[in-house]
Design an enzyme around this catalytic site. Structure first.
Site, short mmCIF file in Angstrom:
data_model
loop_
_atom_site.label_atom_id
_atom_site.label_comp_id
_atom_site.label_asym_id
_atom_site.label_seq_id
_atom_site.Cartn_x
_atom_site.Cartn_y
_atom_site.Cartn_z
NE ARG A 84 76.35 43.18 66.95
CZ ARG A 84 75.04 43.39 66.72
NH1 ARG A 84 74.19 43.46 67.73
NH2 ARG A 84 74.60 43.50 65.48
CG HIS B 166 71.95 38.88 69.88
ND1 HIS B 166 73.20 39.01 69.31
CD2 HIS B 166 71.30 40.03 69.58
CE1 HIS B 166 73.30 40.19 68.70
NE2 HIS B 166 72.14 40.81 68.84
CD GLU C 223 75.63 37.07 70.83
OE1 GLU C 223 75.92 38.03 71.57
OE2 GLU C 223 74.87 37.14 69.85
C1 DGY Z 1 70.94 44.13 65.31
O1 DGY Z 1 70.04 44.41 64.50
O2 DGY Z 1 72.08 44.56 65.20
C2 DGY Z 1 70.57 43.25 66.47
O3 DGY Z 1 71.62 42.89 67.23
C3 DGY Z 1 69.75 42.06 66.01
O4 DGY Z 1 68.51 42.58 65.72
#
Ligand code: DGY
Length: 327
Positions: A236, A284, A265
């Site tokens: 993240r 992402h 983001e």
């Molecule tokens: C998640 O699943 O947490 C990813 O960041 C998106 O697939």
């Protein structure tokens, strides 16, 4: 029939399951609903299938006391205030397992693209600068025999480790929980974070975003890394301090960074990181394959419908909510 909100168009595989069992209120736009639109969408709903772009706070839940389940279309659920949901008896579900390999593959795609300067090579050709073969043109870093440091040795981190065997890499791992059996099986060795950062040529991030992991990689940590090291963030955005990373890439504290996620983001196109030659940023998309997104949609739908049927969903983050209901 129960009513469920779906906060964006998800693959048909999931929508079909929901439509067979519920009245579906679908947010049809490309951009996420604003807080006001979200409140309207959730009105009168028994369940919500949400995305990582929806902030599900205690306030949001208070407005909809009939809501029984928030089923997130992601393995990460930092967009949901889980303690607030638990207090209010709302089940929170996620989609672990189905995106593990796809995300690990993409981590390698980022790592290799950054190590071998593929985006720079493509720009070089597109800009008409390719005049001849050059002995020192776009020199990158070898993976074979290098040291890979994996921060977050859960499902995805382990799959990343598995793929390192093909490159004869030395694999270091950091996690607050050390599963030594898994590490042994994958040829990885646990190290304290500072040591891992000091020793690795490539560092990949796979931790969940929590108050403990926010800005886990800041100026101090970047300063420990080798000047030629490459950082890959597949976790993240807020796990890395963006200002510190910008300075580290500008000043040559580290060699490069490849990011599937950013903070903020989306990152604005005029942010200094975006135009840096040693920063590779993509939107992402680590889990973005047709098959994986279908599986995520099905899993999120099945989780949601199970809660509404009074069953235990396959993947629940706060099972204590169900246990409390049964008492
Ligand atoms: C998640 O699943 O947490 C990813 O960041 C998106 O697939």
């Amino acid at each position: 029939m129960p009513t469920v909100a779906v906060t964006r168009v998800i693959p048909e595989a999931g929508l079909r399951l929901l439509r067979e069992a519920a009245e579906v209120k679908l947010w049809p736009e490309e951009l996420p609903p604003s807080p006001a639109d979200l409140a309207e969408l959730l009105q009168g709903c028994d369940g919500a299938l949400t995305l990582l772009t929806d902030a599900i706070t205690g306030d949001v839940l208070d407005r909809e006391p009939g809501l029984k389940v928030v089923s997130n279309f992601a393995v990460g659920y930092d967009n949901v205030d889980v303690p607030a949901a638990t207090t209010r008896g709302v089940a929170v579900c996620n989609t672990p397992g189905v995106l593990t390999e796809t995300t690990a593959d993409f981590t390698w795609a980022l790592l290799m693209a950054a190590a071998r300067r593929i985006p720079e090579g493509r720009d070089y050709v597109r800009e008409g600068r390719w005049l001849t073969w050059g002995p020192t043109l776009l020199l990158g870093r070898d993976l074979t025999g290098a040291t890979l440091g994996i921060v977050g040795f859960g499902r995805i981190g382990r799959e990343v480790a598995k793929r390192a065997a093909g490159f004869d890499m030395r694999v270091l791992a950091y996690d607050t929980y050390e599963d030594h059996d898994a590490a042994r099986e994958l040829g990885a060795t646990f190290r304290p974070l500072d040591d891992l950062l000091r020793e690795s040529d490539f560092v990949t991030l796979h931790v969940a975003l929590t108050p403990e992991t926010e800005k886990l990689i800041g100026a101090r940590e970047l300063g420990l890394m080798k000047p030629e090291a490459i950082l890959v963030n597949a976790a993240r955005g807020p796990v890395v301090d963006t200002d510190a990373l910008t300075a580290a890439l500008r000043d040559g504290t580290i060699g490069g960074a490849a990011m599937d996620v950013t903070d903020p983001e989306p990152i604005p196109a005029d942010h200094p990181l975006v135009s840096m030659p040693n920063a590779l940023i993509v939107p992402h998309m680590a889990s973005a394959t047709v098959a994986t997104r279908d599986r995520m949609a099905e899993m999120a739908a099945n989780n949601l419908l199970a809660v509404l049927r009074g069953e235990r969903p396959p993947h629940i983050v706060n099972p204590e909510v169900l246990e409390r209901r049964q008492r």
